[in-house]
Write an enzyme that holds these catalytic residues in place. Structure first.
Site, PDB file in Angstrom:
ATOM      1  N   HIS A   1      37.678  67.178   6.135  1.00 36.04           N
ATOM      2  CA  HIS A   1      38.775  66.967   7.075  1.00 36.04           C
ATOM      3  C   HIS A   1      38.475  66.920   8.597  1.00 36.04           C
ATOM      4  O   HIS A   1      39.061  67.804   9.366  1.00 36.04           O
ATOM      5  CB  HIS A   1      39.869  67.978   7.052  1.00 36.04           C
ATOM      6  CG  HIS A   1      40.695  67.860   5.562  1.00 36.04           C
ATOM      7  ND1 HIS A   1      41.131  68.854   4.779  1.00 36.04           N
ATOM      8  CD2 HIS A   1      40.728  67.028   4.507  1.00 36.04           C
ATOM      9  CE1 HIS A   1      41.754  68.780   3.692  1.00 36.04           C
ATOM     10  NE2 HIS A   1      41.485  67.372   3.454  1.00 36.04           N
TER      11      HIS A   1
HETATM   12  C1  LIG Z   1      36.266  63.146  -0.697  1.00 37.08           C
HETATM   13  C2  LIG Z   1      37.409  63.385   0.087  1.00 37.08           C
HETATM   14  C3  LIG Z   1      38.339  64.026  -0.269  1.00 37.08           C
HETATM   15  C4  LIG Z   1      39.703  64.194   0.306  1.00 37.08           C
HETATM   16  N1  LIG Z   1      40.959  64.790  -0.130  1.00 37.08           N
HETATM   17  C5  LIG Z   1      42.007  64.749   0.676  1.00 37.08           C
HETATM   18  C6  LIG Z   1      43.203  65.242   0.112  1.00 37.08           C
HETATM   19  O1  LIG Z   1      43.158  65.264  -1.248  1.00 37.08           O
HETATM   20  N2  LIG Z   1      44.349  64.986   0.961  1.00 37.08           N
HETATM   21  C7  LIG Z   1      44.310  64.711   2.029  1.00 37.08           C
HETATM   22  O2  LIG Z   1      45.300  64.835   2.833  1.00 37.08           O
HETATM   23  N3  LIG Z   1      43.115  64.278   2.687  1.00 37.08           N
HETATM   24  C8  LIG Z   1      42.003  64.436   2.001  1.00 37.08           C
HETATM   25  N4  LIG Z   1      40.760  63.940   2.640  1.00 37.08           N
HETATM   26  C9  LIG Z   1      40.863  63.723   4.175  1.00 37.08           C
HETATM   27  C10 LIG Z   1      41.492  62.276   4.477  1.00 37.08           C
HETATM   28  O3  LIG Z   1      41.483  61.132   3.519  1.00 37.08           O
HETATM   29  C11 LIG Z   1      41.395  61.970   6.036  1.00 37.08           C
HETATM   30  O4  LIG Z   1      41.465  62.949   6.833  1.00 37.08           O
HETATM   31  C12 LIG Z   1      41.954  60.717   6.246  1.00 37.08           C
HETATM   32  O5  LIG Z   1      41.814  59.558   5.440  1.00 37.08           O
HETATM   33  C13 LIG Z   1      41.502  60.167   7.668  1.00 37.08           C
HETATM   34  O6  LIG Z   1      42.045  59.119   8.152  1.00 37.08           O
HETATM   35  P1  LIG Z   1      41.329  58.167   9.201  1.00 37.08           P
HETATM   36  O7  LIG Z   1      42.279  57.114   9.448  1.00 37.08           O
HETATM   37  O8  LIG Z   1      41.138  59.049  10.436  1.00 37.08           O
HETATM   38  O9  LIG Z   1      39.827  57.921   8.546  1.00 37.08           O
HETATM   39  P2  LIG Z   1      39.611  57.096   7.331  1.00 37.08           P
HETATM   40  O10 LIG Z   1      40.622  57.267   6.510  1.00 37.08           O
HETATM   41  O11 LIG Z   1      38.326  57.723   6.743  1.00 37.08           O
HETATM   42  O12 LIG Z   1      39.271  55.424   7.635  1.00 37.08           O
HETATM   43  C14 LIG Z   1      38.241  55.157   8.672  1.00 37.08           C
HETATM   44  C15 LIG Z   1      38.021  53.736   8.264  1.00 37.08           C
HETATM   45  O13 LIG Z   1      37.311  53.277   9.238  1.00 37.08           O
HETATM   46  C16 LIG Z   1      36.073  52.284   8.496  1.00 37.08           C
HETATM   47  N5  LIG Z   1      35.149  52.306   9.677  1.00 37.08           N
HETATM   48  C17 LIG Z   1      34.378  53.232   9.936  1.00 37.08           C
HETATM   49  N6  LIG Z   1      33.510  52.957  10.957  1.00 37.08           N
HETATM   50  C18 LIG Z   1      33.834  51.666  10.983  1.00 37.08           C
HETATM   51  C19 LIG Z   1      33.033  50.708  11.836  1.00 37.08           C
HETATM   52  N7  LIG Z   1      32.120  50.957  12.858  1.00 37.08           N
HETATM   53  N8  LIG Z   1      33.665  49.228  11.910  1.00 37.08           N
HETATM   54  C20 LIG Z   1      34.465  48.789  11.007  1.00 37.08           C
HETATM   55  N9  LIG Z   1      35.244  49.755  10.147  1.00 37.08           N
HETATM   56  C21 LIG Z   1      34.780  51.257  10.295  1.00 37.08           C
HETATM   57  C22 LIG Z   1      35.970  53.146   7.492  1.00 37.08           C
HETATM   58  O14 LIG Z   1      35.146  52.395   6.550  1.00 37.08           O
HETATM   59  C23 LIG Z   1      37.331  53.642   6.987  1.00 37.08           C
HETATM   60  O15 LIG Z   1      37.953  52.632   6.188  1.00 37.08           O
HETATM   61  C24 LIG Z   1      39.723  63.729   2.019  1.00 37.08           C
HETATM   62  C25 LIG Z   1      38.611  62.852   2.498  1.00 37.08           C
HETATM   63  C26 LIG Z   1      37.650  62.857   1.795  1.00 37.08           C
HETATM   64  C27 LIG Z   1      36.551  61.937   2.029  1.00 37.08           C
END
Ligand SMILES: Cc1cc2nc3c(=O)[nH]c(=O)nc-3n(C[C@H](O)[C@H](O)[C@H](O)COP(=O)(O)OP(=O)(O)OC[C@H]3O[C@@H](n4cnc5c(N)ncnc54)[C@H](O)[C@@H]3O)c2cc1C
Length: 640
Positions: A548
């Site tokens: 997280h």
């Molecule tokens: C293994 C795991 C288990 C988890 N379990 C839970 C859970 O049970 N419940 C919960 O609430 N949260 C959980 N989380 C955390 C939660 O999923 C994240 O906090 C949340 O998805 C973050 O959202 P975000 O949009 O910031 O990033 P993300 O959802 O990670 O999205 C970022 C996206 O940007 C893309 N990206 C990154 N860099 C680039 C680039 N340079 N160019 C193009 N694309 C790029 C990535 O490929 C990804 O698709 C978990 C996370 C993981 C990894």
């Protein structure tokens, strides 16, 4: 009947299946984007470019594209997930493969992660459409009202208070199938929703869990109902009929059919191009090894997550001046990008041995019937990642002293039997050395048990994300400074002691002769078992990320030196550039971060839409030509 060979066959074939589907997706996209794509598209200028299709980015692209005359480009570094990602029961075995996972590594930790190879924590993150919602454990949790009221206080903007973010949480819900549907204030469904929420569909040992909570002052609570206080609760999850239902199924599949949305797969954003007035003109990205540029008329929105969004900003010349200079990047905006990194961590308590066959012991319980129950009825252990079906919240001593029940400890309960495949999965997923983990588990292989993960959900330690060099494809340097703050260890030790006491002493578990074996963690032999010093040592060895990370593009007041974005999520000093993802959280919420990140996607896209609807009014041709008001000429000049 024993199905050990079937379990091993599946366990060892998973990497091959991931590789196979990964390669098939990659090459089919390579062929279609290289040989069959419309090359005219290269010249299209989009209104908005969204980088990253995860929890927040997918929501942003979705909400912006509801206006048909708006052209949205979604740039994603990964490709489509495979059907394996939809099966919750194997989630833990899907992490740690480069086909769909960024597999970031922290730098070696001084105060923590002593059981990990080279003291490094592996930070998994989805590199796939749907981002980490395709790799996560699917918990749906919003956080304590005080988390958001605290944001409103810190940022000076009441729009981020709990009462004001609640509508954004609810806006995402299409269908709520949990047990609190009467609580309309918190769970009403929305005509504009996309998410499906339900409870886990396999709840072995839940009654014992619940009763032991009640006996020990932990009432059963409605964790998302505005009262996430000390208590026990079932986990609600972003699942539909037992299957994963992340932003890929909920949003991306629908976006593909919209003519005003273009999704680029296997396209890694490297830098944002800023003109001389610091306006974002577009994004440089690498698709299948070819460097390309996409242009944005209105805005570039970074939703690449807490590690990659700051990396892209720093590559673009936005970051701490001294650091950028040290890697040879010219500073365009001196902002504390990459600072304020924090993460939830957890330690493992296992195995709590029990004397009845009530846990899921794959070698004994996994059978064709389990597969049938999952695929036909959407039920059974395959609907639950690692058997994690329930949770608890607890306020440690220092929080209790403050008089507000704002839990800093979250426990995860998993009735998982002790076995080789479990140990291998934990060790691989968390980079743990087998020689430290196995002595705890191996003597009990084949026994029924449960595992409790004790999480610290209001950590005080802060770290940073930095660049290794000026190559946009290099891995960033991640240093979370885990457990550097002494209060973090104290809170976790308090939580561990309380939890061991609750589960060993309560009647329902006494009946099962529950016991956590008194065996020393390797490396902590010098301490009296179960003393404060012993638990502190155990925690410093088994410091597991809960995945997280937040805070690296901190939202805050415009005049606060810690802020990277303002409360409308605009990068300070730049024009047409926002960050909308988990990285903007000023402080971490005391909940799993996917639902809060989706809420940020909702609130952020609302701010974008609001701004551009005003822009339309002030910049129409008549006003622009004849009005004497300066804001009619250029609304942007008001923003920076
Ligand atoms: C293994 C795991 C288990 C988890 N379990 C839970 C859970 O049970 N419940 C919960 O609430 N949260 C959980 N989380 C955390 C939660 O999923 C994240 O906090 C949340 O998805 C973050 O959202 P975000 O949009 O910031 O990033 P993300 O959802 O990670 O999205 C970022 C996206 O940007 C893309 N990206 C990154 N860099 C680039 C680039 N340079 N160019 C193009 N694309 C790029 C990535 O490929 C990804 O698709 C978990 C996370 C993981 C990894």
């Amino acid at each position: 009947m024993y199905y050990k060979p079937l379990v091993y066959l599946l366990f060892f074939s998973t990497p091959w299946m991931i590789w196979f589907f990964g390669a098939a997706n990659y090459y089919s996209d390579y062929i279609s984007s290289t040989y069959f794509s419309d090359h005219e598209e290269q010249n299209v200028v989009y209104d908005f470019i969204v980088v990253g299709s995860g929890a927040a980015g997918a929501v942003v692209a979705h909400r912006l594209s509801t206006s048909k005359n708006i052209k949205v480009l979604l740039i994603e570094a990964g490709g489509d997930p495979s059907f394996l990602n939809s099966v919750p029961g194997i989630s833990a075995d899907l992490i740690g493969y480069p086909e769909t996972d960024w597999m970031h590594m922290t730098v070696p930790q001084k105060h923590a992660c002593w059981a990990m190879k080279n003291n490094q924590s592996m930070w998994n993150a989805g590199k796939v459409l749907g981002g980490s919602t395709q790799l996560n454990m699917m918990f749906y949790l919003r956080g304590h009202p005080a988390d958001y009221d605290n944001w409103a206080n810190l940022t000076g903007d009441v729009r981020w208070s709990y009462e004001n973010v609640l509508p954004f949480f609810k806006k995402s819900i299409k269908s709520y199938n949990g047990e609190f549907s009467d609580n309309k204030k918190h769970y009403s469904e929305s005509d504009y929703g996309f998410l499906n929420i339900e409870q886990r569909r396999w709840l072995s040992l839940y009654e014992e869990f619940k009763e032991s909570g009640e006996q020990n002052g932990f009432p059963t609570i409605d964790a998302n109902g505005g009262s996430q206080r000390t208590g026990f609760a079932k986990i609600e999850a972003t699942q539909k009929n037992g299957e994963r239902f992340g932003t890929y199924s909920a949003i991306i599949l629908q976006l593909e059919n919209k003519p005003n949305v273009k999704i680029l797969r296997y396209s890694r954003a490297m830098k944002v191009k800023l003109d001389k007035n610091l306006r974002a003109e577009g994004v440089w990205y690498m698709q299948h090894g070819v460097k390309k540029f996409a242009r944005a008329k209105k805005e570039v929105i970074l939703s690449a997550g807490s590690v990659n969004s700051p990396q892209i900003l720093m590559m673009s010349g936005i970051g701490p001046k001294s650091h950028l200079e040290s890697v040879g990047i010219k500073t365009k905006l001196n902002l504390p990008v990459g600072e304020n990194l924090h993460d939830h961590i957890m330690t493992i308590l296992a195995p709590f041995l029990i004397n009845q066959p009530k846990s899921f012991l794959a070698e004994r319980d996994f059978s064709p019937a389990v597969i049938y129950d999952y695929s036909v009825n959407g039920k059974g252990p395959l609907t639950v990642p690692n058997a994690l079906h329930s949770q608890l919240f607890y306020s440690s001593a220092s929080v209790r002293k403050s008089g507000v029940d704002w839990p800093d400890i979250q426990g995860f309960f998993a009735p998982a039997g002790t076995q080789d495949v479990l140990a291998k999965s934990i060790s691989r997923g968390q980079n743990i050395r087998e020689e430290v983990l196995y002595p705890l588990l191996e003597p009990h292989f084949g026994r029924d048990s449960f595992v409790i993960l004790v999480g610290l959900v209001r950590p005080k330690s802060r770290g940073n994300v930095r660049l290794q060099d000026k190559n946009p494809l290099s891995r960033p340097l991640i240093d979370p400074h885990y457990l550097e703050h002494p209060d973090d260890v104290a809170a976790l030790v308090d939580g561990v002691k309380k939890i061991v006491d609750v589960f060993e002493s309560s009647e329902p578990f006494k009946k099962l002769e529950t016991r956590l074996p008194k065996q020393h963690t390797k490396g902590c032999e010098q301490y009296e078992i179960r003393s404060y010093a012993y638990w502190a040592c155990h925690i410093r060895h088994f410091t597991l990320t809960i995945w997280h990370p937040v805070g690296t593009c901190r939202m805050g007041r415009v005049d606060d030196k810690m802020s990277v974005v303002d409360t409308r999520l605009r990068v300070l000093g730049a024009k047409g550039l926002r960050v909308i993802d988990a990285s903007i959280m000023p402080t971490i919420v005391n909940a799993n971060t996917a639902a809060p990140s989706m809420m940020i996607g909702e609130a952020g896209s609302d701010a974008v839409r609001e701004y551009w609807s005003q822009q339309f009014h002030v910049s129409n041709l008549w006003d622009y030509t004849f009005s004497l008001k300066p804001q009619a000429k250029c609304y942007y000049s008001q923003l920076v």
